[in-house]
Design an enzyme around this catalytic site. Structure first.
Site, PDB file in Angstrom:
ATOM      1  N   GLY A 143     -64.144  25.717  75.765  1.00 28.68           N
ATOM      2  CA  GLY A 143     -65.048  26.054  76.869  1.00 28.68           C
ATOM      3  C   GLY A 143     -66.153  25.031  76.990  1.00 28.68           C
ATOM      4  CG  ASP A 173     -58.494  22.997  82.225  1.00 31.06           C
ATOM      5  OD1 ASP A 173     -58.275  22.185  83.142  1.00 31.06           O
ATOM      6  OD2 ASP A 173     -57.783  24.003  82.049  1.00 31.06           O
ATOM      7  CB  THR A 174     -63.987  23.883  83.974  1.00 32.11           C
ATOM      8  OG1 THR A 174     -63.406  25.104  83.501  1.00 32.11           O
ATOM      9  CG2 THR A 174     -64.796  24.165  85.223  1.00 32.11           C
ATOM     10  CB  SER A 234     -66.083  22.096  81.477  1.00 35.43           C
ATOM     11  OG  SER A 234     -64.763  21.576  81.508  1.00 35.43           O
ATOM     12  CB  SER A 293     -52.735  26.720  78.608  1.00 34.31           C
ATOM     13  OG  SER A 293     -52.361  26.650  79.989  1.00 34.31           O
ATOM     14  CG  ASP A 313     -55.747  25.111  75.134  1.00 30.25           C
ATOM     15  OD1 ASP A 313     -56.364  25.364  74.085  1.00 30.25           O
ATOM     16  OD2 ASP A 313     -56.287  25.088  76.267  1.00 30.25           O
TER      17      ASP A 313
HETATM   18 ZN    ZN Z   1     -59.902  27.485  74.812  1.00 32.89          ZN
END
Ligand code: ZN
Length: 349
Positions: free
Chosen positions: A224, A268-269, A226, A50, A83
């Site tokens: 989003g 990611d999370t 995860s 990102s 990202d």
């Molecule tokens: Zn995203």
């Protein structure tokens, strides 16, 4: 293998009927964890950074770490993706650096917070697509707006505030020629996605299916995504953390998405949780330790475990050897001669 185009990875995933995890990185250990998981499961993979990651690590460090990964794992098809690019300039700088795909998130204005108009989104995304395709680089767009905020990027609020309109998705894909499309179906960035296990009232899988029916040739992207597993939350809280109770996107919903056109799944999370839990455990159990390797090694191993698990669940495991890399120069030729151009209405007519 040299860094390959994300478009090629996703075209192959569509052929094979599987999804490809796109895992975020900020540092060497995260890249190592992903590559070891890819080797362990024989998976093609997308590594993404990102704007926040680029600022944290600096572009040259990130790029050369990615090149090292490509050198060390010649058997793994590996794409390097930007990202949530917030402007043409951000995408341009990533392409100049050597990223093999970019996301132009024109769903938000360049501040990365305020929802943009449809026309603004089309204009900036089209500009990036023209620039990128000429250079063989693939582009992900976003229509609708994800919920939450991560790395200072996001409109905040609920994932249901700006879900994707299927008619707009078709028009957007037609006008921009994006290779892949992120859609908003109720998910949010960050750990706090849902206050209970999500059902159809907050996670709109029916909407995803409707969009895929209208856009069968466009690779869909779930952001989003995860799963925020309870066991990873528990380790953090057991060792002094204070996470509030929360739910992510259940793996079976992601798998339903993959059956319906989702080819790229952003995670990611879950990796952040795995790393933090492992580090907290060492700090609490062995407070006398002070060598960073004593906690970075278990942190890296914990992330590798989660990534390998997702690779199996998304179906990409076992597919690394299915194909050889198409050079970025040849991808550029494919866009120029029209064989790679994805315009949904052309096929429909
Ligand atoms: Zn995203």
């Amino acid at each position: 293998m040299p860094l390959v185009s994300t478009r090629q990875l996703l075209d192959e995933a569509a052929k094979g009927g599987y999804g490809v995890g796109a895992f975020n990185v900020n540092d060497m250990e995260q890249i190592q964890a992903i590559m070891e998981a890819a080797k362990e499961t024989n998976s093609p993979v997308i590594i993404q950074a990102s704007r926040g990651a680029r600022a944290f690590a600096q572009d040259n460090y990130l790029y050369h770490l990615m090149l090292a990964a490509a050198e060390l794992y010649p058997q793994i098809p590996l794409a390097m993706h930007l990202d949530h690019g917030n402007s043409f300039e951000t995408c341009e700088s990533a392409i100049k650096l050597g990223f093999t795909s970019v996301m132009m998130d024109g769903s938000l204005k360049p501040d990365g917070k305020t929802p943009a108009t449809f026309e603004e989104n089309v204009a900036v995304t089209k500009k990036v697509v023209d620039y990128a395709h000429e250079r063989g680089i693939s582009v992900e767009g976003e229509i609708g707006v994800l919920g939450g905020i991560e790395d200072g990027h996001g409109a905040g609020g609920s994932g249901l505030d700006h879900v994707t309109d299927p008619d707009q998705a078709v028009e957007f894909a037609e006008l921009t020629g994006v290779d892949s499309l992120a859609i908003a179906i109720g998910t949010s960035h960050g750990a706090y996605k849902f206050t209970k296990k999500p059902d159809g009232s907050v996670l709109k899988m029916d909407l995803l299916i409707a969009i895929h029916k209208r856009l069968p040739k466009t690779h869909l992207v779930m952001h989003g995504s995860s799963s925020v597993p309870k066991d990873l939350q528990d380790i953090i809280n057991q060792y002094g953390g204070k996470l509030k109770e929360t739910w992510g996107v259940p793996v079976e919903e992601i798998q339903l998405g993959i059956k319906n056109g989702v080819r790229k799944v952003n995670v990611d999370t879950d990796n952040r949780l795995a790393i933090t839990g492992a580090i907290r455990k060492v700090f609490i159990e062995s407070p006398e330790k002070f060598d960073p390797r004593d906690y970075m090694k278990p942190a890296r191993a914990a992330m590798q475990k989660v990534v390998a698990q997702r690779m199996v669940q998304f179906g990409q495991a076992g597919h690394a050897g299915d194909y050889t890399a198409i050079s970025i120069a040849d991808m550029a030729k494919g866009y120029a001669n029209g064989t790679l151009v994805t315009k949904p209405l052309v096929g429909a007519k």
